[in-house]
Design a protein around this motif. Sequence first.
Motif, mmCIF file in Angstrom:
data_model
loop_
_atom_site.group_PDB
_atom_site.id
_atom_site.type_symbol
_atom_site.label_atom_id
_atom_site.label_comp_id
_atom_site.label_asym_id
_atom_site.label_seq_id
_atom_site.Cartn_x
_atom_site.Cartn_y
_atom_site.Cartn_z
ATOM 1 N N LEU A 98 -6.998 -5.994 -6.478
ATOM 2 C CA LEU A 98 -5.769 -5.123 -5.540
ATOM 3 C C LEU A 98 -4.433 -5.519 -5.462
ATOM 4 C CD1 LEU A 98 -8.197 -4.082 -2.930
ATOM 5 C CD2 LEU A 98 -7.725 -2.762 -4.710
ATOM 6 N N GLN B 103 -2.142 -0.532 5.137
ATOM 7 C CA GLN B 103 -3.169 0.266 4.826
ATOM 8 C C GLN B 103 -4.495 -0.557 4.582
ATOM 9 O OE1 GLN B 103 -0.987 3.376 2.119
ATOM 10 N NE2 GLN B 103 -2.674 4.503 2.932
ATOM 11 N N CYS B 104 -4.188 -1.720 4.075
ATOM 12 C CA CYS B 104 -5.379 -2.715 3.712
ATOM 13 C C CYS B 104 -5.328 -3.974 4.916
ATOM 14 C CB CYS B 104 -5.364 -3.174 2.495
ATOM 15 S SG CYS B 104 -5.772 -2.182 1.177
ATOM 16 N N VAL C 175 -8.775 1.340 10.182
ATOM 17 C CA VAL C 175 -8.094 1.001 8.824
ATOM 18 C C VAL C 175 -8.623 1.785 7.643
ATOM 19 C CG1 VAL C 175 -6.937 -0.883 7.651
ATOM 20 C CG2 VAL C 175 -7.355 -1.025 10.043
ATOM 21 N N PHE C 176 -9.966 1.390 7.512
ATOM 22 C CA PHE C 176 -10.696 2.058 6.434
ATOM 23 C C PHE C 176 -11.664 3.171 6.919
ATOM 24 C CE2 PHE C 176 -9.669 -2.351 4.843
ATOM 25 C CZ PHE C 176 -8.774 -2.079 3.848
ATOM 26 N N PHE D 147 -9.013 -9.248 3.637
ATOM 27 C CA PHE D 147 -7.665 -8.798 3.913
ATOM 28 C C PHE D 147 -7.208 -9.500 5.086
ATOM 29 C CE2 PHE D 147 -10.226 -5.251 2.284
ATOM 30 C CZ PHE D 147 -9.182 -4.910 1.095
ATOM 31 N N PRO E 107 0.428 1.516 -2.359
ATOM 32 C CA PRO E 107 -0.065 1.740 -0.876
ATOM 33 C C PRO E 107 0.974 1.002 0.103
ATOM 34 C CG PRO E 107 -1.641 0.985 -2.387
ATOM 35 C CD PRO E 107 -0.455 0.816 -2.830
ATOM 36 N N GLY F 178 -4.154 -4.062 7.886
ATOM 37 C CA GLY F 178 -4.254 -3.604 9.248
ATOM 38 C C GLY F 178 -2.944 -3.158 9.784
ATOM 39 N N PRO F 179 -2.575 -2.862 11.093
ATOM 40 C CA PRO F 179 -1.557 -2.333 11.934
ATOM 41 C C PRO F 179 -0.814 -3.749 12.114
ATOM 42 C CG PRO F 179 -3.468 -1.665 13.182
ATOM 43 C CD PRO F 179 -4.129 -2.384 11.677
ATOM 44 N N LYS G 217 -7.443 -0.101 15.503
ATOM 45 C CA LYS G 217 -7.625 1.048 14.728
ATOM 46 C C LYS G 217 -8.312 1.154 13.550
ATOM 47 C CE LYS G 217 -2.612 1.779 15.928
ATOM 48 N NZ LYS G 217 -1.390 1.422 15.631
ATOM 49 N N GLN H 281 -13.721 -0.137 8.428
ATOM 50 C CA GLN H 281 -13.448 -1.240 9.107
ATOM 51 C C GLN H 281 -12.231 -1.040 9.903
ATOM 52 O OE1 GLN H 281 -13.671 -5.128 7.159
ATOM 53 N NE2 GLN H 281 -13.501 -3.942 5.109
ATOM 54 N N MET H 282 -12.370 -1.659 10.954
ATOM 55 C CA MET H 282 -11.277 -1.385 12.163
ATOM 56 C C MET H 282 -10.476 -2.782 12.375
ATOM 57 S SD MET H 282 -13.321 0.619 15.257
ATOM 58 C CE MET H 282 -11.444 1.114 16.017
ATOM 59 N N ALA H 283 -9.308 -2.471 12.810
ATOM 60 C CA ALA H 283 -8.403 -4.007 13.158
ATOM 61 C C ALA H 283 -7.657 -3.660 14.333
ATOM 62 C CB ALA H 283 -7.618 -4.509 12.043
ATOM 63 N N ALA H 284 -7.431 -4.389 15.440
ATOM 64 C CA ALA H 284 -6.480 -4.065 16.454
ATOM 65 C C ALA H 284 -6.715 -2.526 16.869
ATOM 66 C CB ALA H 284 -5.069 -4.145 15.826
ATOM 67 N N LEU I 271 -8.001 2.160 -3.535
ATOM 68 C CA LEU I 271 -6.717 2.586 -2.746
ATOM 69 C C LEU I 271 -5.550 1.877 -3.527
ATOM 70 C CD1 LEU I 271 -5.464 4.472 -0.426
ATOM 71 C CD2 LEU I 271 -5.078 2.347 0.725
ATOM 72 N N GLY I 272 -4.636 2.644 -4.167
ATOM 73 C CA GLY I 272 -3.676 1.943 -4.967
ATOM 74 C C GLY I 272 -4.070 1.450 -6.357
ATOM 75 N N ARG I 273 -5.307 1.789 -6.738
ATOM 76 C CA ARG I 273 -5.868 1.902 -8.228
ATOM 77 C C ARG I 273 -6.492 3.022 -8.747
ATOM 78 N NH1 ARG I 273 -6.076 -2.647 -10.686
ATOM 79 N NH2 ARG I 273 -7.928 -2.070 -11.545
ATOM 80 N N GLY J 214 -4.639 -8.176 9.667
ATOM 81 C CA GLY J 214 -5.657 -8.573 8.870
ATOM 82 C C GLY J 214 -6.838 -7.577 9.249
ATOM 83 N N VAL J 215 -7.710 -7.707 8.243
ATOM 84 C CA VAL J 215 -8.962 -6.800 8.343
ATOM 85 C C VAL J 215 -10.070 -7.493 7.630
ATOM 86 C CG1 VAL J 215 -9.891 -4.324 7.882
ATOM 87 C CG2 VAL J 215 -7.565 -4.671 8.244
#
Lengths: 310, 216
Positions: B184, B141-142, A214-215, B154, B137, B144-145, A212, A207-210, A246-248, B149-150
């Motif tokens: 999470l 990272q979840c 992200v995932f 998220f 984390p 978004g920059p 970039k 998945q992308m955002a802005a 991630l984180g878990r 939001g993603v």
Amino acid sequence: MNRLRFAALASTLCLAACSGAGDLPANIVAAAPSPATSSAKPQATAFTPPPESAIPNDEFGKQIELGRKIFTETAKYAPGYVGNQLNCENCHLDAGRLAGSGPLWGAYSMYPAYRAKNHHVNTFTERLQGCFMYSMNGKAPPADSAEMVALETYAYWMSQGEPVGKELAGRGYPKLAKPVQAPDFARGEQVFKRDCALCHGPDGQGQMAAGKMVFPPLWGPQSFNWGAGMHEVDKAASFIKANMPLGRGNTLTEQDAWDAAYFMNAHERPQDPRYAGNVAQTRAKFHDTPQSLYGVEVNGQVLGQGSAAH
Amino acid sequence: MSARWAFLFTLAGLSMAGSACAGSPDGATLATQGNGRGAAPCAACHGADGGGQTASGYPRLAGLPAEYLRKQLEDFASGIRGNAVMQPVATALNADERATLTAYYASLQPPPAAPTTASSSAGPVLADRGRWPQGLPACDQCHGPGGVGVGNSFPPLAAQPASYLANQLRAWQHGTRKNDPLELMRGVAAKLSAADIDAVTAWYAAQSVAAQGVKP
């Protein structure tokens, strides 16, 4: 299906041998995987790299900082050498610092080392070049390139004070014991839908955002290619168990990690750049391990066709 | 529930949905006037522009994904996301009204970021790098920059009132909010100190959505 089952079953029998074909120096993998669940936890005595606040404010520090940026935003800071939408940090968490996530400090002092992957002694430089060719599906930066100098400076700085040639706790990904059941596509798909798709998307394409990523995409044209160590089921399972979701990290069962790894790696991805004319020959030459699904038939399709133009 | 009861409930649901469709008000009207059946006007708390209210800790809704908002309304109504103010409101909105409102708020421009009040450098570090030795984390990272939001799961953190974000982190810590996928957020929040929460929420409140080139 029988062939598959055989491959998967056989894979459980030669964990250590197969690892030697991948991205660990061969002299390391003889360490026997410790049994059962405790094997997945990094030990408490892992090396602690210096904090980023200790990066010196001088010319040397500038190279460390550039190396760190290449590591976290690879295509942006190493343009021309990256052919997908991954960053080094995707598989080496915390900018390459985290124990149990293939930390740079765990690899740096273990080279030069003989690697079964290419049958000769590799310098750390050549090892990093391999990351670009396979995991980043790109081109190897020349040894004297600005990018390689920065990355090596970053790894050197991070490894200050550690012993040379000593296998440190927390290096690589914690080896898993062989799975109770042979890794399975259908079970892996269930794990994927339950625990992975939220972030990596229902189609595994990230998945992308802005603008970039992200995932990161797990397969397909924007992911690592068939030559990357992560395409081997045991390595992916080890990474997943220790670090995902991630984180878990360490919340999935070992069986779930094996099944999810199998599912991920039973999808198409960009061709191995060492492609030897056809899939069967390429498998025989470079992927002669039950941990690789390259050239194996899964769900009626022989894997290894390559999903991106090449 | 017997089949017969299920059938009657379905019928009742359909007729309610039908009547709402017949003369259903648009999103702006619902947001400013409520639905007349127990759902107060959203704008009274969330602001005329959907930007939220820092002083009271009411979140911005403007520019949030409709699907995320829909899930929250559902979870308020069911109580998975415990909130004494929102539960009766969400319960009073039917499915059509929820769809209309969430689409309306998703279409609004996010407000400008709050003026920077952050004095600690801990905020951007937690946002951008996390604290991995503790298994924490980075928020980005979840989310978004810059916390833009993603996807639908998220939500944006940028330009949310710091008071709202801090209340949510404390709700995750105390278990009064537990509608996070894969647990999470409960896992993340448990690793944050009170000082961490102050620092990181102040930082996100001051982040501009527009700065990341995001259109709602």
